[in-house]
Design a protein around this motif. Sequence first.
Motif, PDB file in Angstrom:
ATOM      1  N   SER A  15       0.911  -1.016  -0.239  1.00 30.42           N
ATOM      2  CA  SER A  15       0.094   0.111   0.304  1.00 30.42           C
ATOM      3  C   SER A  15       0.873   1.307   0.178  1.00 30.42           C
ATOM      4  O   SER A  15       1.941   1.321   0.695  1.00 30.42           O
ATOM      5  CB  SER A  15      -1.237  -0.295   1.318  1.00 30.42           C
ATOM      6  OG  SER A  15      -1.498   1.566   1.327  1.00 30.42           O
ATOM      7  N   ASN A  16       0.172   2.122  -1.049  1.00 33.44           N
ATOM      8  CA  ASN A  16       1.231   2.925  -1.553  1.00 33.44           C
ATOM      9  C   ASN A  16       3.289   2.867  -0.725  1.00 33.44           C
ATOM     10  O   ASN A  16       3.030   4.029  -0.221  1.00 33.44           O
ATOM     11  CB  ASN A  16       0.830   4.700   0.073  1.00 33.44           C
ATOM     12  CG  ASN A  16      -0.078   4.632  -0.483  1.00 33.44           C
ATOM     13  OD1 ASN A  16      -1.322   4.173   0.923  1.00 33.44           O
ATOM     14  ND2 ASN A  16      -1.057   5.463  -1.055  1.00 33.44           N
ATOM     15  N   LEU A  17       2.866   2.186  -1.943  1.00 28.93           N
ATOM     16  CA  LEU A  17       4.871   1.786  -1.645  1.00 28.93           C
ATOM     17  C   LEU A  17       5.846   3.036  -2.465  1.00 28.93           C
ATOM     18  O   LEU A  17       5.241   2.531  -3.531  1.00 28.93           O
ATOM     19  CB  LEU A  17       4.898   0.465  -2.014  1.00 28.93           C
ATOM     20  CG  LEU A  17       6.481  -0.738  -1.761  1.00 28.93           C
ATOM     21  CD1 LEU A  17       6.536  -0.726  -0.634  1.00 28.93           C
ATOM     22  CD2 LEU A  17       6.599  -1.715  -2.653  1.00 28.93           C
ATOM     23  N   SER A  18       6.648   2.864  -1.684  1.00 30.47           N
ATOM     24  CA  SER A  18       7.578   3.579  -2.433  1.00 30.47           C
ATOM     25  C   SER A  18       8.986   3.295  -2.066  1.00 30.47           C
ATOM     26  O   SER A  18       9.418   2.714  -1.310  1.00 30.47           O
ATOM     27  CB  SER A  18       7.545   5.558  -2.360  1.00 30.47           C
ATOM     28  OG  SER A  18       6.648   6.561  -3.045  1.00 30.47           O
ATOM     29  N   LYS A  19       9.654   3.349  -3.070  1.00 34.47           N
ATOM     30  CA  LYS A  19      11.834   3.154  -2.658  1.00 34.47           C
ATOM     31  C   LYS A  19      12.371   3.677  -3.219  1.00 34.47           C
ATOM     32  O   LYS A  19      12.257   3.747  -5.129  1.00 34.47           O
ATOM     33  CB  LYS A  19      11.662   1.264  -3.374  1.00 34.47           C
ATOM     34  CG  LYS A  19      12.801   0.815  -3.313  1.00 34.47           C
ATOM     35  CD  LYS A  19      13.574   0.813  -1.488  1.00 34.47           C
ATOM     36  CE  LYS A  19      14.798   0.306  -1.230  1.00 34.47           C
ATOM     37  NZ  LYS A  19      15.140   0.825  -0.180  1.00 34.47           N
ATOM     38  N   VAL A  28      17.505   8.138  -7.347  1.00 33.48           N
ATOM     39  CA  VAL A  28      16.157   6.985  -8.180  1.00 33.48           C
ATOM     40  C   VAL A  28      15.288   6.853  -7.624  1.00 33.48           C
ATOM     41  O   VAL A  28      15.365   5.739  -6.619  1.00 33.48           O
ATOM     42  CB  VAL A  28      17.363   5.944  -8.874  1.00 33.48           C
ATOM     43  CG1 VAL A  28      16.370   5.131  -9.906  1.00 33.48           C
ATOM     44  CG2 VAL A  28      18.855   5.874  -9.581  1.00 33.48           C
ATOM     45  N   ASP A  29      13.991   6.881  -8.223  1.00 35.21           N
ATOM     46  CA  ASP A  29      13.154   6.348  -7.201  1.00 35.21           C
ATOM     47  C   ASP A  29      12.230   4.699  -8.771  1.00 35.21           C
ATOM     48  O   ASP A  29      12.149   5.055  -9.377  1.00 35.21           O
ATOM     49  CB  ASP A  29      11.932   7.257  -7.565  1.00 35.21           C
ATOM     50  CG  ASP A  29      12.082   8.949  -7.551  1.00 35.21           C
ATOM     51  OD1 ASP A  29      12.716   8.658  -5.727  1.00 35.21           O
ATOM     52  OD2 ASP A  29      11.870   9.755  -7.587  1.00 35.21           O
ATOM     53  N   ALA A  30      12.500   4.119  -7.535  1.00 32.39           N
ATOM     54  CA  ALA A  30      12.551   2.488  -8.086  1.00 32.39           C
ATOM     55  C   ALA A  30      11.169   2.312  -8.361  1.00 32.39           C
ATOM     56  O   ALA A  30      10.503   1.753  -9.267  1.00 32.39           O
ATOM     57  CB  ALA A  30      13.475   1.119  -7.662  1.00 32.39           C
ATOM     58  N   SER A  66      13.686  -3.430   1.760  1.00 32.54           N
ATOM     59  CA  SER A  66      13.146  -2.875   2.806  1.00 32.54           C
ATOM     60  C   SER A  66      12.244  -1.550   2.094  1.00 32.54           C
ATOM     61  O   SER A  66      12.894  -1.326   1.033  1.00 32.54           O
ATOM     62  CB  SER A  66      13.970  -2.557   3.889  1.00 32.54           C
ATOM     63  OG  SER A  66      14.515  -1.498   3.414  1.00 32.54           O
ATOM     64  N   ALA A  67      11.347  -1.358   2.173  1.00 31.59           N
ATOM     65  CA  ALA A  67      10.355   0.029   1.200  1.00 31.59           C
ATOM     66  C   ALA A  67      10.766   1.713   2.328  1.00 31.59           C
ATOM     67  O   ALA A  67      11.052   1.595   2.978  1.00 31.59           O
ATOM     68  CB  ALA A  67       8.935  -0.269   1.753  1.00 31.59           C
ATOM     69  N   THR A  68      11.122   1.905   1.496  1.00 32.13           N
ATOM     70  CA  THR A  68      11.196   4.012   1.720  1.00 32.13           C
ATOM     71  C   THR A  68      10.270   4.818   2.121  1.00 32.13           C
ATOM     72  O   THR A  68      10.356   4.892   3.455  1.00 32.13           O
ATOM     73  CB  THR A  68      11.528   4.466   0.492  1.00 32.13           C
ATOM     74  OG1 THR A  68      12.301   3.546   0.079  1.00 32.13           O
ATOM     75  CG2 THR A  68      12.406   6.049   0.661  1.00 32.13           C
TER      76      THR A  68
END
Length: 253
Positions: A15-19, A28-30, A66-68
Amino acid sequence: MHITTSDLGLVARVSNLSKSYGHGRGQVDALRDVSIGIRRGQFTAIMGPSGSGKSTLMHIMAGLDSATSGQVWLGDTDITGLGDKELTLLRRRRVGFVFQSFNLVPTLDIAGNIALPFELDGRKPSTTERAWIDQLVDTLGLTERLRHRPHELSGGQQQRVAIARALAARPDLVFADEPTGNLDSRTGREVLSLLAAAATEYGQSIAMVTHDPIAASHADRILVLADGQVVADRGRSTAEEISALMLSMERAA
């Protein structure tokens, strides 16, 4: 009312995952604000061009990265903030892996490789689990190979062993990372049919990362990522339909 992942019919979700990797101008936004679920008992293909974030998504869902920001659940367990020890136990007991490079232990025979998840967990298979392993070995055509070492098997046979190992402990979810990448097309099709059968006949949940439209055509559902976001979510499709979708995305990029 609290809605769980199981209530939603999912085996895993984010949910609302950013890395992000790096900082400042070099960042860099993967993955960018991804919310997606993997359905229980379904064979899901995760596709996208190189650098789209598909491998990052798989690694985070499997507890390998791990997620950011955002949240990650395996079943109803929120794994977002778990430490290394808890994640290791979770992966060992609830996640299976099939890799492009097979990742078999060369010093163990085939029976030993298949039993590895139980050895790592410090236990022996129960009677029910033993019967399941015997069924897998028979279905995958490995009965005559159990005393062989991996180097004595063909690539296709080695991947069958990897599938048996991944399914042996009946994990919640099996992640397959380009599982046919090192196989010829005929053997690759056989391996994909086995994965599809695991979902259809045994109710196994499988998430496969692939760039190959032919491989993805064996899946029940296809998720397509581009630039760290989900840009398509469709049901079973032919290789031609998937190729056309990927081509249209490349033209739009």
